[in-house]
Motif scaffolding. Sequence first.
Motif, PDB file in Angstrom:
ATOM      1  N   GLY A 199       0.786  -1.229   0.000  1.00  0.00           N
ATOM      2  CA  GLY A 199       0.000   0.000   0.000  1.00  0.00           C
ATOM      3  C   GLY A 199       0.815   1.275   0.000  1.00  0.00           C
ATOM      4  O   GLY A 199       0.258   2.372   0.105  1.00  0.00           O
ATOM      5  N   HIS A 200       2.131   1.163  -0.140  1.00  0.00           N
ATOM      6  CA  HIS A 200       2.977   2.355  -0.018  1.00  0.00           C
ATOM      7  C   HIS A 200       2.807   3.318  -1.188  1.00  0.00           C
ATOM      8  O   HIS A 200       2.908   4.536  -0.993  1.00  0.00           O
ATOM      9  N   LEU A 201       2.577   2.805  -2.398  1.00  0.00           N
ATOM     10  CA  LEU A 201       2.391   3.715  -3.528  1.00  0.00           C
ATOM     11  C   LEU A 201       1.174   4.596  -3.318  1.00  0.00           C
ATOM     12  O   LEU A 201       1.247   5.829  -3.460  1.00  0.00           O
ATOM     13  N   GLU A 202       0.072   3.995  -2.973  1.00  0.00           N
ATOM     14  CA  GLU A 202      -1.150   4.780  -2.752  1.00  0.00           C
ATOM     15  C   GLU A 202      -0.962   5.765  -1.607  1.00  0.00           C
ATOM     16  O   GLU A 202      -1.430   6.908  -1.677  1.00  0.00           O
ATOM     17  N   ASP A 203      -0.273   5.336  -0.558  1.00  0.00           N
ATOM     18  CA  ASP A 203      -0.043   6.230   0.585  1.00  0.00           C
ATOM     19  C   ASP A 203       0.800   7.434   0.204  1.00  0.00           C
ATOM     20  O   ASP A 203       0.641   8.524   0.766  1.00  0.00           O
ATOM     21  N   SER A 204       1.708   7.257  -0.745  1.00  0.00           N
ATOM     22  CA  SER A 204       2.643   8.330  -1.089  1.00  0.00           C
ATOM     23  C   SER A 204       2.040   9.388  -2.000  1.00  0.00           C
ATOM     24  O   SER A 204       2.528  10.527  -2.041  1.00  0.00           O
ATOM     25  N   LEU A 205       0.987   9.048  -2.717  1.00  0.00           N
ATOM     26  CA  LEU A 205       0.492   9.954  -3.766  1.00  0.00           C
ATOM     27  C   LEU A 205       0.009  11.298  -3.228  1.00  0.00           C
ATOM     28  O   LEU A 205       0.311  12.346  -3.826  1.00  0.00           O
ATOM     29  N   PRO A 206      -0.739  11.361  -2.119  1.00  0.00           N
ATOM     30  CA  PRO A 206      -1.139  12.689  -1.630  1.00  0.00           C
ATOM     31  C   PRO A 206       0.044  13.597  -1.312  1.00  0.00           C
ATOM     32  O   PRO A 206      -0.005  14.803  -1.594  1.00  0.00           O
ATOM     33  N   HIS A 207       1.103  13.040  -0.760  1.00  0.00           N
ATOM     34  CA  HIS A 207       2.284  13.844  -0.438  1.00  0.00           C
ATOM     35  C   HIS A 207       2.994  14.317  -1.710  1.00  0.00           C
ATOM     36  O   HIS A 207       3.433  15.470  -1.792  1.00  0.00           O
ATOM     37  N   LEU A 208       3.094  13.430  -2.692  1.00  0.00           N
ATOM     38  CA  LEU A 208       3.715  13.815  -3.955  1.00  0.00           C
ATOM     39  C   LEU A 208       2.919  14.922  -4.636  1.00  0.00           C
ATOM     40  O   LEU A 208       3.487  15.915  -5.116  1.00  0.00           O
ATOM     41  N   ARG A 209       1.614  14.762  -4.666  1.00  0.00           N
ATOM     42  CA  ARG A 209       0.784  15.768  -5.332  1.00  0.00           C
ATOM     43  C   ARG A 209       0.933  17.130  -4.661  1.00  0.00           C
ATOM     44  O   ARG A 209       1.038  18.158  -5.332  1.00  0.00           O
ATOM     45  N   ALA A 210       0.939  17.142  -3.338  1.00  0.00           N
ATOM     46  CA  ALA A 210       1.055  18.418  -2.623  1.00  0.00           C
ATOM     47  C   ALA A 210       2.401  19.076  -2.905  1.00  0.00           C
ATOM     48  O   ALA A 210       2.477  20.295  -3.115  1.00  0.00           O
ATOM     49  N   ALA A 211       3.470  18.285  -2.920  1.00  0.00           N
ATOM     50  CA  ALA A 211       4.804  18.848  -3.149  1.00  0.00           C
ATOM     51  C   ALA A 211       4.941  19.385  -4.568  1.00  0.00           C
ATOM     52  O   ALA A 211       5.519  20.469  -4.780  1.00  0.00           O
ATOM     53  N   TYR A 212       4.429  18.668  -5.545  1.00  0.00           N
ATOM     54  CA  TYR A 212       4.522  19.141  -6.925  1.00  0.00           C
ATOM     55  C   TYR A 212       3.585  20.322  -7.179  1.00  0.00           C
ATOM     56  O   TYR A 212       3.906  21.213  -7.972  1.00  0.00           O
ATOM     57  N   GLU A 213       2.444  20.319  -6.515  1.00  0.00           N
ATOM     58  CA  GLU A 213       1.533  21.458  -6.672  1.00  0.00           C
ATOM     59  C   GLU A 213       2.193  22.743  -6.183  1.00  0.00           C
ATOM     60  O   GLU A 213       2.065  23.811  -6.816  1.00  0.00           O
ATOM     61  N   ARG A 214       2.918  22.687  -5.072  1.00  0.00           N
ATOM     62  CA  ARG A 214       3.632  23.867  -4.578  1.00  0.00           C
ATOM     63  C   ARG A 214       4.640  24.361  -5.616  1.00  0.00           C
ATOM     64  O   ARG A 214       4.783  25.573  -5.836  1.00  0.00           O
ATOM     65  N   ARG A 215       5.331  23.440  -6.230  1.00  0.00           N
ATOM     66  CA  ARG A 215       6.326  23.821  -7.232  1.00  0.00           C
ATOM     67  C   ARG A 215       5.660  24.406  -8.481  1.00  0.00           C
ATOM     68  O   ARG A 215       6.141  25.398  -9.045  1.00  0.00           O
ATOM     69  N   ARG A 216       4.581  23.780  -8.903  1.00  0.00           N
ATOM     70  CA  ARG A 216       3.866  24.334 -10.060  1.00  0.00           C
ATOM     71  C   ARG A 216       3.378  25.737  -9.777  1.00  0.00           C
ATOM     72  O   ARG A 216       3.547  26.664 -10.592  1.00  0.00           O
ATOM     73  N   ASP A 217       2.757  25.936  -8.620  1.00  0.00           N
ATOM     74  CA  ASP A 217       2.224  27.259  -8.277  1.00  0.00           C
ATOM     75  C   ASP A 217       3.332  28.301  -8.222  1.00  0.00           C
ATOM     76  O   ASP A 217       3.161  29.439  -8.683  1.00  0.00           O
ATOM     77  N   ARG A 218       4.478  27.923  -7.671  1.00  0.00           N
ATOM     78  CA  ARG A 218       5.585  28.872  -7.586  1.00  0.00           C
ATOM     79  C   ARG A 218       6.084  29.250  -8.988  1.00  0.00           C
ATOM     80  O   ARG A 218       6.383  30.416  -9.246  1.00  0.00           O
ATOM     81  N   MET A 219       6.132  28.275  -9.887  1.00  0.00           N
ATOM     82  CA  MET A 219       6.581  28.592 -11.240  1.00  0.00           C
ATOM     83  C   MET A 219       5.592  29.509 -11.951  1.00  0.00           C
ATOM     84  O   MET A 219       5.986  30.487 -12.606  1.00  0.00           O
ATOM     85  N   LEU A 220       4.304  29.229 -11.834  1.00  0.00           N
ATOM     86  CA  LEU A 220       3.312  30.076 -12.501  1.00  0.00           C
ATOM     87  C   LEU A 220       3.319  31.493 -11.930  1.00  0.00           C
ATOM     88  O   LEU A 220       3.191  32.473 -12.678  1.00  0.00           O
ATOM     89  N   GLU A 221       3.490  31.608 -10.619  1.00  0.00           N
ATOM     90  CA  GLU A 221       3.573  32.935 -10.007  1.00  0.00           C
ATOM     91  C   GLU A 221       4.808  33.692 -10.492  1.00  0.00           C
ATOM     92  O   GLU A 221       4.743  34.887 -10.809  1.00  0.00           O
ATOM     93  N   ALA A 222       5.934  32.987 -10.565  1.00  0.00           N
ATOM     94  CA  ALA A 222       7.176  33.632 -10.995  1.00  0.00           C
ATOM     95  C   ALA A 222       7.089  34.065 -12.457  1.00  0.00           C
ATOM     96  O   ALA A 222       7.567  35.152 -12.824  1.00  0.00           O
ATOM     97  N   LEU A 223       6.505  33.235 -13.296  1.00  0.00           N
ATOM     98  CA  LEU A 223       6.331  33.614 -14.702  1.00  0.00           C
ATOM     99  C   LEU A 223       5.467  34.865 -14.816  1.00  0.00           C
ATOM    100  O   LEU A 223       5.782  35.794 -15.579  1.00  0.00           O
ATOM    101  N   ALA A 224       4.362  34.894 -14.059  1.00  0.00           N
ATOM    102  CA  ALA A 224       3.466  36.056 -14.122  1.00  0.00           C
ATOM    103  C   ALA A 224       4.146  37.323 -13.615  1.00  0.00           C
ATOM    104  O   ALA A 224       3.919  38.419 -14.138  1.00  0.00           O
ATOM    105  N   ASP A 225       5.001  37.178 -12.605  1.00  0.00           N
ATOM    106  CA  ASP A 225       5.654  38.346 -12.008  1.00  0.00           C
ATOM    107  C   ASP A 225       6.801  38.881 -12.857  1.00  0.00           C
ATOM    108  O   ASP A 225       7.063  40.092 -12.850  1.00  0.00           O
TER     109      ASP A 225
END
Length: 404
Positions: A294-320
């Motif tokens: 069950g480790h793959l399923e357990d890891s997905l919420p953490h991965l999504r949150a970490a990548y979402e932070r990175r995506r948001d930071r990139m989009l903000e930086a591009l806009a700025d």
Amino acid sequence: MVPDDAASPAAHLLTAEARAVLDRSTYGDWRALATADAVSLAFGFPYPASFPTERLADAVEEVFRVEGESALQYGGGEYAERLEEFVVERAADRGIDPDETAAMVTNGATHAIDGVCRAFLDPGDVVVVEQPTFMGSLRVFKNFGVEILGAPVDDDGLDVASLGATLADRRAAGRPSPTLLYTIPNFQNPTGTTLPRRRRDRLLELAAEYDFAVLEDDAYGDLRYEGDPQPPLAALDDAGRVIRVGTFAKTVAPGVRLGWLLADEPIRDAVRTLSAGGTNTFTRSVVGRYCDAGHLEDSLPHLRAAYERRRDRMLEALADRMPDGTTWTEPDGGFFVWVELPPGIDAEAMLEDAVDAGVTYLPGTMFYPDGDGGRCLRLSFSYVSPEEIDEGIAALAETVGERL
């Protein structure tokens, strides 16, 4: 460049395609960017802290404890076989009938794509690809001596209406229909776009009308950060035309070198028979144990949150920071943002200046079968920290500003 006969006496015996590959830029050549002293926004690598080292170490111990020496034999043990069952079970959770599909674990997704090409393609056949598309798959298709037909991508992924018009024109002109269509419907590499349901349905209608198979590459499907998930093409397909491939590289680790294929059993068996060599059964066992626990399923919420932070930071930086006239995609998941620079700027010619300024990226020309995309570039937000993303976009904006 192609080595001369004095340096490599057997070079003249290489195939024409091999000699051509040595004389042009390829995916492997651009990996040298990873060693540049700059923020790496070039490659779709997972960030290192995401790797589940402790749980994989536990899985290794469990495999040896339960399976002993059989884990190191050619066929592997039960955990190696369990991984294919796991792939089928996860597919069933996404609406794919487990009684109508068969799985094959491969040495990464590209190995699966190569196997499909071996099973379906003869020299001179037509393969449709999104334009732009993943450069690694383009390289595989070129190895088979096929005609590569590009279909445009817009903000909703593959432009299925444009594809339909092209296919109709080709039929009217007496030109052959494609044998295979390759698509990345979720968070497309390189644009980050996602194909909506209406286009998925229409694509399958075209596949039936023009009698081609659909190769669905879903490397990033588990990494959605917002919005509602779309059904896999394989779940919408009741005619057995879709071959679905994926990878554990983005959700476990690239170093495990494991992917998978789902298809009707005769197609799966043909790919398995024609594929050279076999998978690393020990690695299959370890990842099989990791997933079974069950480790793959357990890891997905953490991965999504970490990548979402990175995506948001990139989009903000591009806009700025980016100069007027620059546009970019805003993906709901995956690893990539596709940037179009202001008129008159060549992303490939600008790359050396960007590296000097402190950032790397991949030029858009790498993702087109015909070398188009000169004003475009792909950025990856997956590998570096949010702070490094700020630094990288600042360097990119500075470089573009100087070119303007």
